[in-house]
Design an enzyme around this catalytic site. Sequence first.
Site, PDB file in Angstrom:
ATOM      1  N   HIS A  50       0.952  -1.158  -0.194  1.00  0.00           N
ATOM      2  CA  HIS A  50       0.024  -0.037  -0.082  1.00  0.00           C
ATOM      3  C   HIS A  50       0.692   1.619  -0.475  1.00  0.00           C
ATOM      4  O   HIS A  50       1.037   1.999  -1.152  1.00  0.00           O
ATOM      5  CB  HIS A  50      -0.833  -0.251   1.591  1.00  0.00           C
ATOM      6  N   ASP A  61     -11.807   2.821   6.816  1.00  0.00           N
ATOM      7  CA  ASP A  61     -10.779   3.862   7.182  1.00  0.00           C
ATOM      8  C   ASP A  61     -11.323   4.868   6.570  1.00  0.00           C
ATOM      9  O   ASP A  61     -11.082   5.065   5.163  1.00  0.00           O
ATOM     10  CB  ASP A  61      -9.420   4.063   7.679  1.00  0.00           C
ATOM     11  N   THR A  72      -4.634   0.652   5.756  1.00  0.00           N
ATOM     12  CA  THR A  72      -4.539  -0.267   4.422  1.00  0.00           C
ATOM     13  C   THR A  72      -3.904  -1.320   4.020  1.00  0.00           C
ATOM     14  O   THR A  72      -2.815  -1.420   4.404  1.00  0.00           O
ATOM     15  CB  THR A  72      -4.522   0.399   2.727  1.00  0.00           C
TER      16      THR A  72
HETATM   17 MN    MN Z   1      -6.276   4.540   6.932  1.00  0.00          MN
END
Ligand code: MN
Length: 425
Positions: free
Chosen positions: A142, A242, A358
């Site tokens: 990520h 999130d 993530t």
């Molecule tokens: Mn986040």
Amino acid sequence: MPMYPADPSLSSWLPIPGGSDFPIQNIPFGIFSAPGRPMRPGTRVGDTVVDLFVLAESDLLTSTGIPRVVLMETKLNRLLKEGAVSVRALRQRLIELLSEGNAELRDNDALRQKALVPASEVTMHVAAHIGDYTDFYSSRQHAYNVGCMFRDPANALLPNWLHLPVGYHGRASSILATEVNFHRPCGQFKTAPDAPPVFGPTRQLDFELEMGFLTYDGKPIGQRIATAEAEDHIFGLALFNDWSARDIQAWEYVPLGPFLGKNFASSISPWVVTLDALEPFRVPGPVQDPTVLPYLQYTGNKHFDIRLEVAILTASGSETIISHSNFKHLYWNMAQQLAHHTVNGCNVRAGDLMASGTISGDAPESYGSMLELAWKGTKPVKLNDGSERTFIQDGDTVIMRGYCEKDGLRIGFGEVRATVLPAIV
Ligand code: MN
């Protein structure tokens, strides 16, 4: 602290449908309400929610040593303050009570009827009053992907990334229970690099596929938690979305990091799965090169093989799974995150939430955000109803699911979902 994975051969006198996330070996904890039952702690077996308020009131949990008032609260914080040893005793006692062959609750018709609620009849809430919420950035793929998009592949990872688990302090007030919907946030962003900023509904609403762990009390302020003892301070894990507004984030984040592009909403799954339940699913982490500083070194398997997926359910009722990822893809594990968080003496309290960041795997179909799946809007994602997405539209429901499976044992998290409502302008 020794771990206590439940015997995989155990079965329950409660029905457990095939493929359930909630066998007798799971025994997660959450807060639920139902008609005639204000918010209270529960666990779940199959499609049945077990009312811990009722069991405590009936003195069936006395042997755990947990004062019964602790299990009559509307959040789990007082239970978390009891600590890992007490929660383990509670979980062991629940496994005993609900196991095939145990008649204490099974054959007490009045009590059984009072203590069991069909999962379809309950409303689930955020399990704890979350005092502080920290979001890490612990998936290498990520961080690399975002670095490629916003810088260049040669310098994708910033110089600190391989030396410490990067994180920031998030906002706890806007962490939402599953099935709590929210309006598309408005904010300030740029529509072109040289244009002045504008104000309006975000045009780049995104999810972030994460998991988060809730903590027991840490140590007093000024003392650090070592990687070897970190898991003694971790209650369990939940799925975590999130939500992010990329255009707001991109304009605001320099130099102090995420703010209004992040704090409008995050969604957490209701059932917190303990590390004891996840014990059979430990796996080695990646080799860390360069070698990390001594306080971040660890021994043993501190990563977990948890399969994750993200689906978009459109307003028309069509669902498409758009990502398959895995919690094991993290470069920095939870013990390292907690050791780093406290290495300066920062204290952690019962009910704090630490999210992973993530979780993206190596393969494009395992990326954990729309930003990456649609590569900054350049590769639209096709959905089963024929429509395409580069970011999340109004009316879309984002669903995240997670489970572990090995040798016929499945331990799952259920799901977290929320629908995006139109902006209030
Ligand atoms: Mn986040």
